[in-house]
Design a protein around this motif. Structure first.
Motif, PDB file in Angstrom:
ATOM      1  N   ASP A 107      -8.092  -1.754   5.447  1.00 53.06           N
ATOM      2  CA  ASP A 107      -9.146  -1.554   6.439  1.00 53.06           C
ATOM      3  C   ASP A 107     -10.536  -1.767   5.812  1.00 53.06           C
ATOM      4  N   ARG A 119       1.425   7.826   6.355  1.00 53.48           N
ATOM      5  CA  ARG A 119       1.817   7.593   7.755  1.00 53.48           C
ATOM      6  C   ARG A 119       3.340   7.644   7.896  1.00 53.48           C
ATOM      7  N   SER A 152       0.818  -1.219   0.000  1.00 54.43           N
ATOM      8  CA  SER A 152       0.000   0.000   0.000  1.00 54.43           C
ATOM      9  C   SER A 152       0.848   1.263   0.000  1.00 54.43           C
ATOM     10  N   TYR A 166       5.344  -0.531   3.036  1.00 50.52           N
ATOM     11  CA  TYR A 166       4.510   0.520   2.421  1.00 50.52           C
ATOM     12  C   TYR A 166       5.362   1.295   1.435  1.00 50.52           C
TER      13      TYR A 166
HETATM   14  P1  5GP Z   1      -0.819   0.280  10.241  1.00 54.32           P
HETATM   15  O1  5GP Z   1      -0.783   1.776  10.312  1.00 54.32           O
HETATM   16  O2  5GP Z   1      -0.834  -0.344  11.614  1.00 54.32           O
HETATM   17  O3  5GP Z   1       0.218  -0.276   9.325  1.00 54.32           O
HETATM   18  O4  5GP Z   1      -2.198  -0.113   9.574  1.00 54.32           O
HETATM   19  C1  5GP Z   1      -3.369   0.350  10.100  1.00 54.32           C
HETATM   20  C2  5GP Z   1      -4.533  -0.083   9.236  1.00 54.32           C
HETATM   21  O5  5GP Z   1      -4.401   0.406   7.905  1.00 54.32           O
HETATM   22  C3  5GP Z   1      -4.689  -1.584   9.127  1.00 54.32           C
HETATM   23  O6  5GP Z   1      -6.014  -1.916   9.506  1.00 54.32           O
HETATM   24  C4  5GP Z   1      -4.462  -1.876   7.665  1.00 54.32           C
HETATM   25  O7  5GP Z   1      -5.254  -2.943   7.231  1.00 54.32           O
HETATM   26  C5  5GP Z   1      -4.883  -0.571   7.016  1.00 54.32           C
HETATM   27  N1  5GP Z   1      -4.320  -0.406   5.680  1.00 54.32           N
HETATM   28  C6  5GP Z   1      -3.061  -0.705   5.264  1.00 54.32           C
HETATM   29  N2  5GP Z   1      -2.936  -0.446   3.958  1.00 54.32           N
HETATM   30  C7  5GP Z   1      -4.140   0.011   3.521  1.00 54.32           C
HETATM   31  C8  5GP Z   1      -4.641   0.438   2.244  1.00 54.32           C
HETATM   32  O8  5GP Z   1      -3.963   0.434   1.217  1.00 54.32           O
HETATM   33  N3  5GP Z   1      -5.920   0.841   2.203  1.00 54.32           N
HETATM   34  C9  5GP Z   1      -6.725   0.875   3.289  1.00 54.32           C
HETATM   35  N4  5GP Z   1      -7.990   1.266   3.114  1.00 54.32           N
HETATM   36  N5  5GP Z   1      -6.298   0.457   4.491  1.00 54.32           N
HETATM   37  C10 5GP Z   1      -5.014   0.048   4.616  1.00 54.32           C
END
Ligand code: 5GP
Length: 221
Positions: free
Chosen positions: A126, A64, A60, A76
């Motif tokens: 998410d 952040r 993704s 990421y």
């Molecule tokens: P973290 O910040 O802990 O890596 O991720 C927090 C949340 O962001 C997790 O629930 C994860 O599934 C979500 N997330 C990660 N990549 C993406 C994305 O590309 N799109 C969306 N909508 N959520 C994401």
């Protein structure tokens, strides 16, 4: 896995609209995993790639901050808010959302390219993003990972210690909201035992690869 098209049309019967996913002739499998943060998705995801290595992970894009140990292009793609917004305008995402205050999005071209090549792609996103993907790819396999209890989730989030206190409160609040989406998924895995949860995910993927499906899978932008 067989790649013999004659053999496949034989087992598919006269109706060539039917095929078996495991043949990879039509398109790869789209797997979407969601669940509240702290539920153990990251660990489950990492382990599933060692058990089923021929899966492709969709990395993704996010605004952040990068946590200690996170690698660009592996965990990421880290971009600025400005860059992310430009990408939205340029239609670069299959889905995007504001997750816990940060933008996160799934690159569209990578996903379509891999699926068309017959690769099985796994997204860990998410609930807001998963619902957008479901609209565009209803044939995807949507898997929700839930904690065994709120208490358990809170404990895991506290132990993770990647978040400041107010962020922790926000993630807990978000978790309650996210859990309401579980009914829109195809599968529910309750992560009360990591080994069992991974086994369940492995079984789902194996079963989905053997599934007989109707094919009309060409995604149009
Ligand atoms: P973290 O910040 O802990 O890596 O991720 C927090 C949340 O962001 C997790 O629930 C994860 O599934 C979500 N997330 C990660 N990549 C993406 C994305 O590309 N799109 C969306 N909508 N959520 C994401």
């Amino acid at each position: 896995m067989t790649n013999d098209k004659d053999f496949l049309s034989f087992i598919s019967g006269r109706d060539t609209q039917y095929s078996i996913r495991d043949t990879r002739i039509n398109r790869g499998l789209l797997l979407v995993i969601s669940g509240p943060s702290g539920v153990g998705k990251g660990t489950i995801r990492e382990e599933i790639f060692t058990i089923i290595p021929d899966l492709t992970y969709s990395v993704s894009v996010t605004t952040r901050f990068s946590r200690k140990g996170e690698r660009e292009g592996v965990d990421y793609y880290f971009v600025s808010k400005d860059e992310f917004e430009k990408m939205i305008k340029a239609d670069k995402f299959v889905e995007w959302a504001l997750v816990h205050g940060d933008y996160k999005g799934t690159p569209l071209d990578f996903l379509v390219d891999k699926l068309q090549k017959g690769e099985d792609v796994l997204l860990e996103i998410d609930v807001q993003g998963a619902m957008q993907v479901k609209k565009k790819f209803p044939e995807g396999v949507f898997i929700f990972i839930a904690p065994p209890s709120w208490k358990d989730l809170e404990k895991r989030l506290r132990e993770r210690r990647t978040e400041a206190k107010e962020n922790l409160e926000k993630r807990l609040k978000d978790a309650r909201n996210e859990m309401k989406y579980a009914e829109n998924y195809n599968y529910l895995i309750i992560n009360d035992d990591k080994k069992v949860a991974i086994k369940k995910l492995e079984s789902i993927i194996i079963a989905e690869r053997c599934k007989i499906i109707k094919t009309n899978l060409n995604y149009k932008k």
